[in-house]
Design a protein around this motif. Structure first.
Motif, PDB file in Angstrom:
ATOM      1  N   LEU A  19       0.822  -1.205   0.000  1.00 60.98           N
ATOM      2  CA  LEU A  19       0.000   0.000   0.000  1.00 60.98           C
ATOM      3  C   LEU A  19       0.865   1.267   0.000  1.00 60.98           C
ATOM      4  O   LEU A  19       0.553   2.240  -0.688  1.00 60.98           O
ATOM      5  N   LYS A  20       1.970   1.250   0.742  1.00 59.80           N
ATOM      6  CA  LYS A  20       2.887   2.394   0.770  1.00 59.80           C
ATOM      7  C   LYS A  20       3.455   2.659  -0.624  1.00 59.80           C
ATOM      8  O   LYS A  20       3.457   3.795  -1.112  1.00 59.80           O
ATOM      9  N   TRP A  21       3.959   1.616  -1.269  1.00 58.60           N
ATOM     10  CA  TRP A  21       4.556   1.770  -2.596  1.00 58.60           C
ATOM     11  C   TRP A  21       3.511   2.181  -3.625  1.00 58.60           C
ATOM     12  O   TRP A  21       3.769   3.021  -4.470  1.00 58.60           O
ATOM     13  N   THR A  22       2.341   1.593  -3.527  1.00 64.95           N
ATOM     14  CA  THR A  22       1.273   1.933  -4.469  1.00 64.95           C
ATOM     15  C   THR A  22       0.850   3.390  -4.292  1.00 64.95           C
ATOM     16  O   THR A  22       0.658   4.113  -5.268  1.00 64.95           O
ATOM     17  N   SER A  23       0.713   3.835  -3.056  1.00 61.27           N
ATOM     18  CA  SER A  23       0.297   5.217  -2.801  1.00 61.27           C
ATOM     19  C   SER A  23       1.382   6.217  -3.200  1.00 61.27           C
ATOM     20  O   SER A  23       1.086   7.383  -3.429  1.00 61.27           O
ATOM     21  N   ALA A  24       2.625   5.752  -3.309  1.00 62.34           N
ATOM     22  CA  ALA A  24       3.689   6.652  -3.750  1.00 62.34           C
ATOM     23  C   ALA A  24       3.794   6.678  -5.273  1.00 62.34           C
ATOM     24  O   ALA A  24       4.064   7.729  -5.868  1.00 62.34           O
ATOM     25  N   ILE A  25       3.560   5.570  -5.931  1.00 60.49           N
ATOM     26  CA  ILE A  25       3.756   5.468  -7.379  1.00 60.49           C
ATOM     27  C   ILE A  25       2.540   5.951  -8.160  1.00 60.49           C
ATOM     28  O   ILE A  25       2.679   6.601  -9.203  1.00 60.49           O
ATOM     29  N   VAL A  26       1.332   5.663  -7.700  1.00 61.77           N
ATOM     30  CA  VAL A  26       0.118   6.006  -8.442  1.00 61.77           C
ATOM     31  C   VAL A  26      -0.011   7.511  -8.696  1.00 61.77           C
ATOM     32  O   VAL A  26      -0.296   7.918  -9.824  1.00 61.77           O
ATOM     33  N   PRO A  27       0.209   8.395  -7.726  1.00 62.51           N
ATOM     34  CA  PRO A  27       0.115   9.827  -8.041  1.00 62.51           C
ATOM     35  C   PRO A  27       1.147  10.299  -9.077  1.00 62.51           C
ATOM     36  O   PRO A  27       0.846  11.144  -9.914  1.00 62.51           O
ATOM     37  N   ILE A  28       2.342   9.730  -9.039  1.00 63.70           N
ATOM     38  CA  ILE A  28       3.365  10.093 -10.018  1.00 63.70           C
ATOM     39  C   ILE A  28       2.935   9.663 -11.412  1.00 63.70           C
ATOM     40  O   ILE A  28       3.041  10.434 -12.370  1.00 63.70           O
ATOM     41  N   LEU A  29       2.423   8.446 -11.530  1.00 61.84           N
ATOM     42  CA  LEU A  29       1.947   7.964 -12.823  1.00 61.84           C
ATOM     43  C   LEU A  29       0.745   8.782 -13.306  1.00 61.84           C
ATOM     44  O   LEU A  29       0.633   9.074 -14.501  1.00 61.84           O
ATOM     45  N   ILE A  34      -1.407  12.909 -17.012  1.00 58.66           N
ATOM     46  CA  ILE A  34      -2.054  14.210 -17.236  1.00 58.66           C
ATOM     47  C   ILE A  34      -1.181  15.076 -18.144  1.00 58.66           C
ATOM     48  O   ILE A  34      -1.679  15.733 -19.058  1.00 58.66           O
ATOM     49  N   LEU A  35       0.139  15.083 -17.901  1.00 57.17           N
ATOM     50  CA  LEU A  35       1.043  15.828 -18.778  1.00 57.17           C
ATOM     51  C   LEU A  35       0.962  15.303 -20.204  1.00 57.17           C
ATOM     52  O   LEU A  35       0.949  16.080 -21.165  1.00 57.17           O
ATOM     53  N   GLN A  40       1.854  18.279 -22.642  1.00 55.28           N
ATOM     54  CA  GLN A  40       2.805  19.153 -21.965  1.00 55.28           C
ATOM     55  C   GLN A  40       4.199  18.540 -21.894  1.00 55.28           C
ATOM     56  O   GLN A  40       5.062  19.043 -21.206  1.00 55.28           O
ATOM     57  N   LEU A  41       4.420  17.456 -22.592  1.00 53.08           N
ATOM     58  CA  LEU A  41       5.728  16.798 -22.575  1.00 53.08           C
ATOM     59  C   LEU A  41       6.569  17.214 -23.779  1.00 53.08           C
ATOM     60  O   LEU A  41       7.482  16.507 -24.175  1.00 53.08           O
ATOM     61  N   ASP A  42       6.291  18.383 -24.346  1.00 50.15           N
ATOM     62  CA  ASP A  42       7.020  18.847 -25.519  1.00 50.15           C
ATOM     63  C   ASP A  42       8.487  19.134 -25.212  1.00 50.15           C
ATOM     64  O   ASP A  42       9.321  19.125 -26.115  1.00 50.15           O
ATOM     65  N   PHE A  43       8.806  19.393 -23.961  1.00 49.20           N
ATOM     66  CA  PHE A  43      10.181  19.695 -23.613  1.00 49.20           C
ATOM     67  C   PHE A  43      11.088  18.479 -23.795  1.00 49.20           C
ATOM     68  O   PHE A  43      12.306  18.612 -23.853  1.00 49.20           O
ATOM     69  N   LEU A  44      10.513  17.289 -23.912  1.00 48.71           N
ATOM     70  CA  LEU A  44      11.315  16.096 -24.141  1.00 48.71           C
ATOM     71  C   LEU A  44      11.709  15.942 -25.608  1.00 48.71           C
ATOM     72  O   LEU A  44      12.692  15.282 -25.914  1.00 48.71           O
TER      73      LEU A  44
END
Length: 166
Positions: A19-29, A34-35, A40-44
Motif C-alpha cells: 500500500l505504501k509503494w502503491t500510494s507513492a507510485i500512483v500519483p506520479i503515474l 495528465i502531462l 505538456q511533454l514537448d520539452f522532451l
C-alpha cells in the motif's frame, strides 16, 4: 491458534508495504499521464532548427531611404510657422500656427519640441502627437497645447514636424 496470528501479521506487513509503494507510485503515474494527455511533454522532444534566408538589398530598395524621402516631403508640406509658448507652474503651454501646403488634409501629426537653455543647449526634448485636422492648403491655429513638465531654465523652444497621418 498461534499460527493464525503469524499469518495475519505477515499479511498485514506485506499489505502495508504494498500500500505504501502503491500510494507513492500512483500519483506520479497519474501526473505523468495528465502531462501526456494535455500535451505538456514537448520539452522532451528535440527542437527543430529554425532556418532563415537573408537577402541583401541595394540602397535603392532600402526602407530607410523611403523613410528619409517621406520625412522631406512632410517637412516641405507641413510646417510650424509660429510658436509662442510660456511656462505655467513648470508646464509648457504652446500657441502655434501650423501650415499644411499638401493637397490632402492631415488627421494628426507628431511634433518635436526642443527646449533650449541660455547657451542654446538642448535641455529637454519632447515628442507629442497632436490629433487635430489640418485642412489642405490652409493654416490652422492650435491654442493652449500642453506639452508637459519642462525645466524652469528653458528660455527657447525649437519645434519641428516629424511625421503626419493623412
Amino acid at each position: 491458534m498461534p499460527s493464525r496470528k503469524r499469518k495475519s501479521s505477515k499479511f498485514k506487513k506485506v499489505a502495508i508495504e504494498w500500500l505504501k509503494w502503491t500510494s507513492a507510485i500512483v500519483p506520479i503515474l497519474a501526473f505523468i499521464y495528465i502531462l501526456y494527455y494535455y500535451k505538456q511533454l514537448d520539452f522532451l522532444k528535440k527542437n527543430e532548427e529554425v532556418k532563415s534566408v537573408t537577402t541583401v538589398l541595394d540602397a535603392k530598395d532600402s526602407a530607410k531611404l523611403a523613410e528619409v524621402i517621406q520625412k522631406n516631403k512632410i517637412n516641405d508640406n507641413i510646417k510650424i510657422v509660429e510658436n509662442e509658448w510660456h511656462l505655467v507652474g513648470g508646464i509648457a503651454i504652446h500657441n502655434m500656427l501650423v501650415e499644411n501646403k499638401s493637397t490632402q488634409s492631415a488627421k494628426s501629426f507628431e511634433a518635436e519640441f526642443k527646449y533650449l537653455s541660455d547657451t542654446q543647449e538642448a535641455l529637454t526634448t519632447k515628442v507629442i502627437t497632436i490629433k487635430r485636422d489640418l485642412p489642405a492648403g490652409k493654416s490652422t491655429k492650435i491654442t493652449d497645447l500642453s506639452v508637459g513638465f519642462v525645466n524652469n531654465g528653458a528660455v527657447g523652444c525649437d519645434t519641428k514636424v516629424i511625421t503626419a497621418k493623412f
